[in-house]
Design an enzyme around this catalytic site. Structure first.
Site, PDB file in Angstrom:
ATOM      1  N   LYS A  14       0.888  -1.301  -0.033  1.00 18.50           N
ATOM      2  CA  LYS A  14      -0.136   0.081   0.194  1.00 18.50           C
ATOM      3  C   LYS A  14       0.801   1.304   0.107  1.00 18.50           C
ATOM      4  CE  LYS A  14      -2.198  -1.009   3.959  1.00 18.50           C
ATOM      5  NZ  LYS A  14      -1.414  -2.685   4.085  1.00 18.50           N
ATOM      6  N   ARG A 129      11.790  -6.015   3.810  1.00 15.85           N
ATOM      7  CA  ARG A 129      11.457  -4.522   3.597  1.00 15.85           C
ATOM      8  C   ARG A 129      12.710  -3.865   4.524  1.00 15.85           C
ATOM      9  NH1 ARG A 129       5.662  -2.161   4.594  1.00 15.85           N
ATOM     10  NH2 ARG A 129       5.742  -3.192   6.514  1.00 15.85           N
ATOM     11  N   ARG A 162      12.257  -1.969  10.228  1.00 16.96           N
ATOM     12  CA  ARG A 162      11.104  -1.523  11.129  1.00 16.96           C
ATOM     13  C   ARG A 162      11.041  -2.395  12.177  1.00 16.96           C
ATOM     14  NH1 ARG A 162       5.715  -0.033   7.782  1.00 16.96           N
ATOM     15  NH2 ARG A 162       4.762  -0.959   9.717  1.00 16.96           N
ATOM     16  N   ARG A 173       0.571  -8.920  13.562  1.00 17.54           N
ATOM     17  CA  ARG A 173      -0.134  -8.149  12.516  1.00 17.54           C
ATOM     18  C   ARG A 173      -1.007  -8.635  11.424  1.00 17.54           C
ATOM     19  NH1 ARG A 173       4.712  -5.277  10.352  1.00 17.54           N
ATOM     20  NH2 ARG A 173       3.434  -3.959   9.171  1.00 17.54           N
TER      21      ARG A 173
HETATM   22  P1  AMP Z   1       1.573   0.429   8.824  1.00 14.30           P
HETATM   23  O1  AMP Z   1       2.662   1.443   8.492  1.00 14.30           O
HETATM   24  O2  AMP Z   1       0.452   0.984   8.090  1.00 14.30           O
HETATM   25  O3  AMP Z   1       1.871  -0.972   8.646  1.00 14.30           O
HETATM   26  O4  AMP Z   1       1.143   0.704  10.331  1.00 14.30           O
HETATM   27  C1  AMP Z   1       2.111   0.263  11.369  1.00 14.30           C
HETATM   28  C2  AMP Z   1       1.338   0.178  12.609  1.00 14.30           C
HETATM   29  O5  AMP Z   1       0.537   1.405  13.082  1.00 14.30           O
HETATM   30  C3  AMP Z   1       0.102  -0.884  12.729  1.00 14.30           C
HETATM   31  O6  AMP Z   1       0.459  -2.280  12.763  1.00 14.30           O
HETATM   32  C4  AMP Z   1      -0.390  -0.191  13.675  1.00 14.30           C
HETATM   33  O7  AMP Z   1      -0.150  -0.612  15.016  1.00 14.30           O
HETATM   34  C5  AMP Z   1      -0.567   1.129  13.608  1.00 14.30           C
HETATM   35  N1  AMP Z   1      -1.799   1.844  12.657  1.00 14.30           N
HETATM   36  C6  AMP Z   1      -1.327   2.319  11.411  1.00 14.30           C
HETATM   37  N2  AMP Z   1      -2.650   2.709  10.927  1.00 14.30           N
HETATM   38  C7  AMP Z   1      -3.543   2.482  11.845  1.00 14.30           C
HETATM   39  C8  AMP Z   1      -4.995   2.455  11.868  1.00 14.30           C
HETATM   40  N3  AMP Z   1      -5.559   2.950  11.072  1.00 14.30           N
HETATM   41  N4  AMP Z   1      -5.782   1.907  13.189  1.00 14.30           N
HETATM   42  C9  AMP Z   1      -4.867   1.556  14.260  1.00 14.30           C
HETATM   43  N5  AMP Z   1      -3.343   1.305  13.943  1.00 14.30           N
HETATM   44  C10 AMP Z   1      -2.977   1.870  12.996  1.00 14.30           C
END
Ligand code: AMP
Length: 214
Positions: A14, A129, A162, A173
């Site tokens: 994404k 990644r 990360r 996750r």
């Molecule tokens: P991402 O970078 O999108 O993979 O997000 C990394 C982490 O941020 C996720 O595993 C959640 O812990 C938190 N996070 C990101 N977006 C959201 C969301 N819309 N709702 C809740 N937690 C989020």
């Protein structure tokens, strides 16, 4: 306000696709994950709360992310176009987003691209990644390597993995995705805004499929 959404499992691509689309169109990428990582870097109270959830691979509470993204959108103007990446992630977030768009802008989500990939692809993408902690550029050790090993092409910083990309957190996750986020596919299908994308190809192929429909 034009609002499109990229929906998919962690590692579906994404963020990478959203960054490419932002470069090529007037859409602005809004990534809740990136915003939360900025809060952590600034060591704000919200950042501290978010870090605990993120390190466990859990979601940050709905109200926190909804307030954060609403505030960011409120800075824009009614004719902005946003591409949301990583939000919404629960049905409650989706319902609240619909309410904010309807109330504040008299608009609705115009398209939701479901980036469909197999679990094995997701694990392969996440485990390779690497990210630049300074400028946010995203790489993959095999598919999108840095020109000089370990060094960001854009700003010369050392790239890192990360903390939530380590194997144990990734498995949580993915569980959280299946339990709390996957149902959004039907939520948006029922609203007739869902576009299914085969996201198993390259970044360019995935972006092209989305750009055709955006
Ligand atoms: P991402 O970078 O999108 O993979 O997000 C990394 C982490 O941020 C996720 O595993 C959640 O812990 C938190 N996070 C990101 N977006 C959201 C969301 N819309 N709702 C809740 N937690 C989020």
């Amino acid at each position: 306000m034009n609002t499109a959404i990229l929906l998919g499992a962690p590692g579906a691509g994404k963020g990478t696709v959203a960054a490419l689309i932002e470069e090529q169109t007037s859409y602005v990428q809004l990534s809740t994950g990136d915003m939360l990582r900025e809060c952590i870097a600034q060591q704000s109270p919200l950042g501290k709360q978010a870090k605990e959830c993120m390190d466990r691979g859990e979601l940050v509470p709905d109200d926190v992310v909804v307030d954060m993204i609403s505030a960011r959108m409120a800075n824009g103007s009614a004719d902005d176009s946003y591409l949301l990446d990583g939000f919404p992630r629960t049905e409650q977030q989706a319902v609240k987003l619909d309410a904010v768009l309807a109330k504040t802008y008299g608009s609705a989500v115009c398209a939701v691209f479901f980036m469909d990939v197999s679990e094995s692809t997701v694990v392969e993408r996440i485990s390779g990644r690497r990210v630049c902690p300074k400028c946010g550029a995203v790489y993959h050790i095999a598919f999108v390597p840095t020109a000089v090993e370990g060094i960001c092409d854009h700003c010369g910083s050392s790239v890192i993995q990360r903390t939530d990309d380590h194997e144990e957190t990734v498995l949580n996750r993915l569980r959280v995705y299946h339990d709390q986020t996957a149902a959004l596919v039907n939520y948006y299908r029922n609203k007739q805004v869902l576009v299914e994308i085969d996201a198993s190809g390259t970044v360019a192929e995935n972006a092209r499929q989305i750009l055709e429909k955006l």
